[in-house]
Design an enzyme around this catalytic site. Structure first.
Site, short mmCIF file in Angstrom:
data_model
loop_
_atom_site.label_atom_id
_atom_site.label_comp_id
_atom_site.label_asym_id
_atom_site.label_seq_id
_atom_site.Cartn_x
_atom_site.Cartn_y
_atom_site.Cartn_z
N GLU A 169 2.14 -5.92 10.56
CA GLU A 169 1.27 -4.73 10.56
C GLU A 169 1.59 -3.94 11.82
OE1 GLU A 169 -1.62 -2.59 8.74
OE2 GLU A 169 -2.01 -4.72 8.35
N GLU A 171 1.60 3.52 3.18
CA GLU A 171 1.99 2.92 4.47
C GLU A 171 3.51 2.99 4.50
OE1 GLU A 171 -0.13 -0.80 4.95
OE2 GLU A 171 -2.04 0.16 4.43
N HIS A 196 3.34 -3.54 6.56
CA HIS A 196 2.16 -2.67 6.53
C HIS A 196 2.08 -1.77 7.74
CE1 HIS A 196 -0.10 -4.41 3.11
NE2 HIS A 196 0.64 -5.48 3.39
N HIS A 237 0.88 -1.17 0.00
CA HIS A 237 0.00 0.00 0.00
C HIS A 237 0.92 1.22 0.00
CE1 HIS A 237 -3.06 -2.84 1.96
NE2 HIS A 237 -3.41 -2.66 0.68
#
Lengths: 318, 296
Positions: free
Chosen positions: A174, A18, A112, A15
């Protein structure tokens, strides 16, 4: 028992906004053989997954790249109209896969960030992949100052839609909370340390270290809850309640406040089962109809000792 | 200081979505429009969604930053086929709420913003005027402590900047804080209009002095360092020479050189492209007179 992990991929910018992973991958790409050491048993690929989205500092340009790795999407037809991210997912599948084949890389670690207050989470499709679970336990022990948790999405491999499902083993790291488009140094430092620990574990594993089995805590995703929406316009009519905001992984009980409407009313959790919320108020999920996700917590009973059955050099591990 | 009498504030505008991804203002304006808030006592209220296209796309702007389009130069230049969307919109807003500097302009415009920086509630003004300063003084006494900042390049007479909140996210606590501040602002205006005298006194203000950019690679222009953990979230805490300000990706600390100043907008997402890592301000004490509404 598992075979040697000889090919590992570290991916950032899946992404484009990010930024911890974007900057970490850029930094790693500055050195010729990043994360590798002399006489290495492992070769490391460092990949910027979605360069166009990174360039524009957006999550994606046409469609979410991290939903493009199902078997169906990877093997679908190609045309002029194929969205950029689908073309890219197929390129990544050639580079790191093909998914499901013996040529696929041994391990993918996809980086992420989230706006949710989740600390560090390892997200994987399996709750019995011993490589992922051992890496998770190792990270927990090496990083005692930050919350480290394991989230399991129960999807069969063909339906697994994200990048890490391309490798033989894989997980996303994440880390939050961090606004998209912002890089916070504490979050960056945590991600850098996390990736280093993953590589350390891989080296120990490859050199024959035995990792004792045991039990680890796993959160298995059960369902998502959407925002209340206007039936005509589909706009949200409430925000996450202040008492739920930032309370990721704090048990949500029936009747606990969930949402506060823009006119000030409290809406409560109507489920019967207490569950653990996460991805609370993740920016990118408004459009996916997810205000928060809910998980059950359990302890795995795996008694798997992980070690590689063959090693070239019996290195002494301090 | 001598007492000042000022005209009543009968026309107030509340603007949200000047940046389409700063969501507290978007939702406050939407809610006010849903409740059809048009009049509160003596005040007529106009609610405006400043940049509807950017709000729809949940982006800061479509072509150019709307909140930099209100200079006299831009507002007086003619609109053509190739005029960017936001410049057109600035002309429209100027007609609706202004024209800027004229008798027909709104008495008070309050523009609602969010920041990813840890700035709490800030009241931002372009020029020192007694109304703005009194509103700030009042808010300080009734709200969670706000800060007052003067910037050089703002569009409207008053902006509320509330953070930290990620772009594209609406947090209920930030929404509630902004709503509370807005309610107090309207209360103050009503009391002012009704003839109450507001005592003068001293208010603390931060006056913009300069900006500092991130260290960048001279070829690629990419960041080579990020806000140091010891500066992150330390908006309005005095920065002294020798204090760490950046941490490079390779682990080196860059220290601040310069006079003692107060940082704000530390690590604001939208400012990466504007080459601003943080702003620096002088703290100053302003003396304000007592004010009351003019009798006709």
């Amino acid at each position: 028992m598992c075979t040697l992990l000889s090919r590992v991929a570290v991916c950032g910018g899946t992404h484009g906004n990010e930024l911890s992973g974007v900057y970490l991958v850029r930094e790693l790409q500055k050195t010729e053989k990043p994360l590798e050491e002399e006489d290495e048993l492992v070769s490391v690929l460092v990949v910027l997954s979605n360069p166009r989205a990174v360039q524009q500092c957006r999550r994606y340009t046409e469609t979410d790249l991290n939903r493009c790795f199902t078997h169906a999407t990877l093997n679908g037809p190609e045309s002029d109209k194929t969205p950029y991210e689908i073309t890219r997912s197929r390129e990544l599948n050639s580079l790191l896969g093909p998914k499901g084949s013996p040529e696929a890389v041994d391990l993918i670690c996809d980086l992420h960030n989230t706006t949710a207050n989740m600390g560090l989470c390892l997200i994987a499709y399996s709750d019995h992949d011993w490589i992922c679970l051992h890496i998770f336990r190792y990270l927990q022990r090496q990083m005692p100052d930050i919350p480290v948790r394991y989230i399991h999405f129960d999807f069969p491999p063909k339906e697994a839609y994200s990048l890490e499902s391309v490798g033989k083993h894989g997980f996303a790291i994440e880390i939050g909370p961090q606004p998209h488009g912002v890089v916070r140094s504490n979050i960056y430092t945590t991600m850098k340390a996390g990736v280093q620990h993953v590589m350390d574990w891989v080296r120990f594993f490859n050199s024959g270290t035995i990792f004792e089995g045991g039990s680890v805590e796993v959160y298995t995703m059960v369902k998502n809850i959407d925002y209340p929406r206007d039936s005509e316009t589909h706009s949200i009519t409430a925000a996450i309640h202040p008492q739920l905001q930032d309370q990721d992984f704090c048990l949500l009980h029936p009747n606990d406040p969930l949402f506060q409407t823009f006119s000030g009313e409290t809406l409560r959790y109507k489920g019967k089962e207490p569950l653990y919320p996460f991805f609370i108020n993740e920016c990118a999920y408004y459009e996916k109809g997810i205000a928060l996700s809910l998980a059950r917590r359990k302890f795995t009973n795996g008694e798997c000792r992980a070690h590689s059955p063959w090693f070239h050099n019996s290195k002494v591990i301090q | 200081m001598e007492h000042v009498s000022l005209p009543a504030l009968s026309r107030v505008a509340i603007c949200g979505g000047t940046h389409g991804n700063e969501l507290s203002g978007v939702w406050i304006v939407r809610e006010m429009q849903k409740q059809q808030v048009e009049k509160v006592g003596s005040i007529s209220i106009t609610t405006v969604m400043s940049n509807p296209r950017a709000v729809e796309a949940c982006k800061r702007y479509m072509e150019t930053d709307l909140n930099r389009c209100f200079t006299d130069a831009i507002l007086s230049a003619p609109v053509t086929d190739v005029t960017p969307y936001e410049v057109r919109r600035a002309h429209e807003l100027n007609a609706q709420l202004g024209p800027k500097g004229s008798q027909e302009a709104m008495d008070l415009v309050c523009d609602l913003h969010n920041t990813t920086a840890n700035m709490g509630l800030c009241v931002i003004f372009t020029t020192f005027n007694w109304i703005s300063l009194h509103i700030y003084k009042y808010l300080k006494s009734v709200c969670v402590v706000p800060e007052f900042v003067s910037e050089l390049f703002l569009l409207f007479s008053t902006a509320f900047e509330v953070g930290p909140q990620p772009n594209g996210v609406v947090r209920a606590d930030i929404y509630n804080l902004m709503k509370e501040a807005l309610d107090h602002l309207v209360d103050w205006v009503q009391e002012f209009n009704s003839g109450i005298t507001f005592e003068g006194g001293e208010v603390e203000a931060y006056v913009f002095e300069k900006s500092i950019d991130y260290p960048r690679d001279p070829d690629t222009n990419e960041l080579t360092a990020i806000i140091h953990p010891q500066l992150q979230d330390k908006d309005f805490i005095l920065l002294k020479p020798g204090d760490p300000i950046f941490l490079s990706f390779s682990g080196e600390t860059v220290k601040y050189e310069g006079k003692e100043l107060y940082p704000f907008f530390v690590n604001e997402c939208a400012y990466y492209e504007k080459h601003i890592a943080f702003h620096l301000a002088q703290k100053t004490i302003l003396t304000i007179p007592s004010v009351s509404v003019e009798n006709d």
